[in-house]
Scaffold this motif. Structure first.
Motif, short mmCIF file in Angstrom:
data_model
loop_
_atom_site.label_atom_id
_atom_site.label_comp_id
_atom_site.label_asym_id
_atom_site.label_seq_id
_atom_site.Cartn_x
_atom_site.Cartn_y
_atom_site.Cartn_z
N UNK A 127 0.86 -1.18 0.00
CA UNK A 127 0.00 0.00 0.00
C UNK A 127 0.90 1.24 0.00
N UNK A 128 0.51 2.23 -0.77
CA UNK A 128 1.33 3.44 -0.86
C UNK A 128 0.49 4.69 -0.92
N UNK A 129 1.16 5.82 -1.11
CA UNK A 129 0.48 7.11 -1.14
C UNK A 129 1.14 8.00 -2.18
N UNK A 130 0.31 8.66 -2.99
CA UNK A 130 0.79 9.69 -3.93
C UNK A 130 0.55 11.05 -3.28
N UNK A 131 1.61 11.81 -3.13
CA UNK A 131 1.53 13.15 -2.53
C UNK A 131 1.85 14.17 -3.61
N UNK A 132 0.97 15.14 -3.79
CA UNK A 132 1.22 16.20 -4.78
C UNK A 132 1.24 17.58 -4.12
N UNK A 133 1.49 17.61 -2.82
CA UNK A 133 1.62 18.87 -2.09
C UNK A 133 3.01 19.44 -2.41
N UNK A 134 3.11 20.61 -3.03
CA UNK A 134 4.40 21.11 -3.53
C UNK A 134 5.52 21.14 -2.50
N UNK A 135 5.28 21.72 -1.32
CA UNK A 135 6.35 21.84 -0.33
C UNK A 135 6.86 20.47 0.12
N UNK A 136 5.95 19.53 0.33
CA UNK A 136 6.36 18.20 0.79
C UNK A 136 7.07 17.43 -0.31
N UNK A 137 6.62 17.60 -1.55
CA UNK A 137 7.29 16.94 -2.67
C UNK A 137 8.71 17.47 -2.85
N UNK A 138 8.88 18.79 -2.75
CA UNK A 138 10.21 19.40 -2.85
C UNK A 138 11.12 18.90 -1.74
N UNK A 139 10.57 18.79 -0.54
CA UNK A 139 11.37 18.34 0.60
C UNK A 139 11.82 16.89 0.39
N UNK A 140 10.91 16.04 -0.08
CA UNK A 140 11.24 14.63 -0.30
C UNK A 140 12.31 14.50 -1.38
N UNK A 141 12.21 15.29 -2.44
CA UNK A 141 13.19 15.23 -3.52
C UNK A 141 14.57 15.67 -3.02
N UNK A 142 14.60 16.74 -2.27
CA UNK A 142 15.88 17.26 -1.74
C UNK A 142 16.49 16.26 -0.76
N UNK A 143 15.69 15.68 0.09
CA UNK A 143 16.21 14.71 1.07
C UNK A 143 16.73 13.45 0.37
N UNK A 144 16.07 13.05 -0.71
CA UNK A 144 16.51 11.87 -1.43
C UNK A 144 17.87 12.04 -2.07
N UNK A 145 18.22 13.27 -2.49
CA UNK A 145 19.49 13.54 -3.15
C UNK A 145 20.54 14.14 -2.23
N UNK A 146 20.14 14.56 -1.05
CA UNK A 146 21.07 15.26 -0.14
C UNK A 146 22.36 14.50 0.12
N UNK A 147 22.31 13.17 0.35
CA UNK A 147 23.59 12.48 0.66
C UNK A 147 24.57 12.47 -0.52
N UNK A 148 24.13 12.81 -1.70
CA UNK A 148 24.99 12.70 -2.87
C UNK A 148 25.35 14.06 -3.48
N UNK A 149 24.81 15.12 -2.90
CA UNK A 149 25.11 16.45 -3.41
C UNK A 149 26.49 16.89 -2.91
N UNK A 150 27.32 17.34 -3.80
CA UNK A 150 28.68 17.79 -3.41
C UNK A 150 28.59 19.14 -2.72
#
Length: 425
Positions: free
Chosen positions: A402-425
């Protein structure tokens, strides 16, 4: 947006009462292309009774009464054949009463019928080693073992390990194939006997394997789909070989949806009305198992700005030729693509590395401590434990996600940034 698996799900999900459709695997049926030497004759242009009437007239047996007596048939049957050939100009009546005489055309036709003799011919016949029977498979649908493995197919077992012999390929089976065959490779002959067979090459037929299960009792069943339909003959053959036990499939308990931050959890709607990713869809929408693949396909087909897929493992059964083709389309459209995974099969890794060398906007990330399951594309964030790049062929238990689709802009931006944060130089 519905691909083959979605169509199969819609069609067959309710076929096993009490069981849920938990997965669709690509599977490969073992096939041997067999060089077959046969004794055959050309299919005669006339029915057998017509042939006998013409040949008996050529031998001066007599009129219709004499022919009927010679064949032991009702004279009305012979009279009907005589009338047909009279209309077609193959014979004439006379000169005496009840006498029938062949015309030049009728004599030529009788000569041709007498001249047909058995001949030896060679064919290449597909032999299905799971069902242990002759099969009418198109050569273009057969692949090598290396291709089947690279595509992540489950290799199905053969019914026997013995060599294919002439008695395994009957004349009736070959004639049935030739009659259905529209490729013009010998449909005008009738096979009388199979003289010899010799394996020519080993191939595999790629099919769909449906996995049904009861997650509470651990019960699991399979169904083989060939050309969009259940194949009873393949299902029966697999069942006699041990079915799911032979393949090692298991099911596990369902995975509930990942809890969201309180403000998103309060908005979550499940089940939600309308199609996935509709403009009027709820901002926080729950999704079922099959909708995860719909979401993945939507990301691969429609992303215009960014695509992030994070998961623990990538396998060639998911990262196959179709996946790679769609991924390259996104890269050509100048979409930034990031794949995060801890483990990857050799074939899939080689193909992904090739794309990474070709497109600067494509990045592969290998975290040391494992990756969380996340999918983000454009303004959509899918929160789920669903294994995005290994939901097929990874050897893991089948289960409901079971999953969830979130289209709330602020939360989507936060999730995207957190997903890439460990790899950003």
């Amino acid at each position: 947006m519905l691909n083959t698996e979605m169509l199969l799900t819609k069609r067959f999900s309710g076929d096993r009462p009490g069981l849920d459709l938990l997965g669709i695997e690509k599977a490969a049926v073992p096939v041997t292309v067999v060089a077959t030497e046969v004794l055959a004759q050309e299919i005669k242009p006339l029915p057998l009774l017509d042939e006998f009437v013409l040949r008996l007239l050529k031998a001066d047996v007599g009129g219709a009464t004499d022919i009927a007596a010679f064949l032991g048939l009702d004279q009305e049957l012979v009279d009907a054949v005589v009338a047909d050939h009279f209309r077609e100009g193959a014979l004439v009546i006379g000169p005496g009463q009840g006498v029938l005489t062949l015309t030049a055309r009728g004599r030529k036709l009788a000569d041709e019928l007498e001249s047909i003799r058995p001949i030896q011919k060679n064919f290449k016949i597909a032999f299905d080693r799971l069902t242990w029977s002759v099969a009418d498979y198109e050569p273009r649908d057969l692949v090598t073992k290396s291709v089947a493995v690279a595509e992540g197919c489950v290799l199905l077992p053969a019914q026997r390990t013995t060599r294919i012999k002439a008695p395994d390929i009957t004349p009736a089976a070959v004639n049935s194939i030739l009659k259905r065959n529209d490729r013009g490779r010998g449909g005008s002959i009738d096979v009388l006997d199979v003289i010899d067979v010799a394996p020519s090459m080993h191939r595999y037929l790629v099919v769909n394997l449906l996995i049904y299960g009861d997650q509470d009792r651990g019960e699991v069943e399979t169904a083989i789909v060939v050309d969009g339909d259940h194949s009873d003959v393949h299902n029966t053959a697999l069942g006699t070989l041990g079915g799911t036990d032979k393949l090692g499939f298991t099911v596990a308990s369902a995975v509930p949806h990942t809890l969201l931050p309180a403000h998103l959890e309060a908005e979550r709607v499940c089940p939600a009305p309308g199609a996935l990713f509709d403009e009027n869809s709820p901002r926080v929408r729950g999704i079922q198992l099959v909708e995860h693949q719909v979401a993945l396909m939507a990301a691969l087909e429609t992303a215009t700005e960014r695509l992030l897929i994070s998961t623990d493992q990538a396998t060639s059964s998911v990262v196959d030729s179709n996946f790679l083709a769609k991924l390259e389309q996104r890269l050509r459209a100048r979409v930034r693509v990031d794949l995060v995974f801890s483990k990857c099969g050799r074939e899939a890794q080689a193909e992904l590395d090739r794309l990474a060398r070709r497109y600067r906007r494509f990045k592969l990330h290998r975290p040391e401590d494992g990756a969380t399951n996340t999918l983000v594309f454009d303004g959509n964030w899918i929160v789920s434990d669903f294994p995005w790049l290994s939901f097929r062929g990874a050897g893991l238990p089948f289960r409901d996600y079971q999953g969830t689709v979130v289209t709330v802009p602020d939360d989507t931006e936060r999730a995207y940034a957190e997903g890439l944060a460990p790899f950003e130089a």
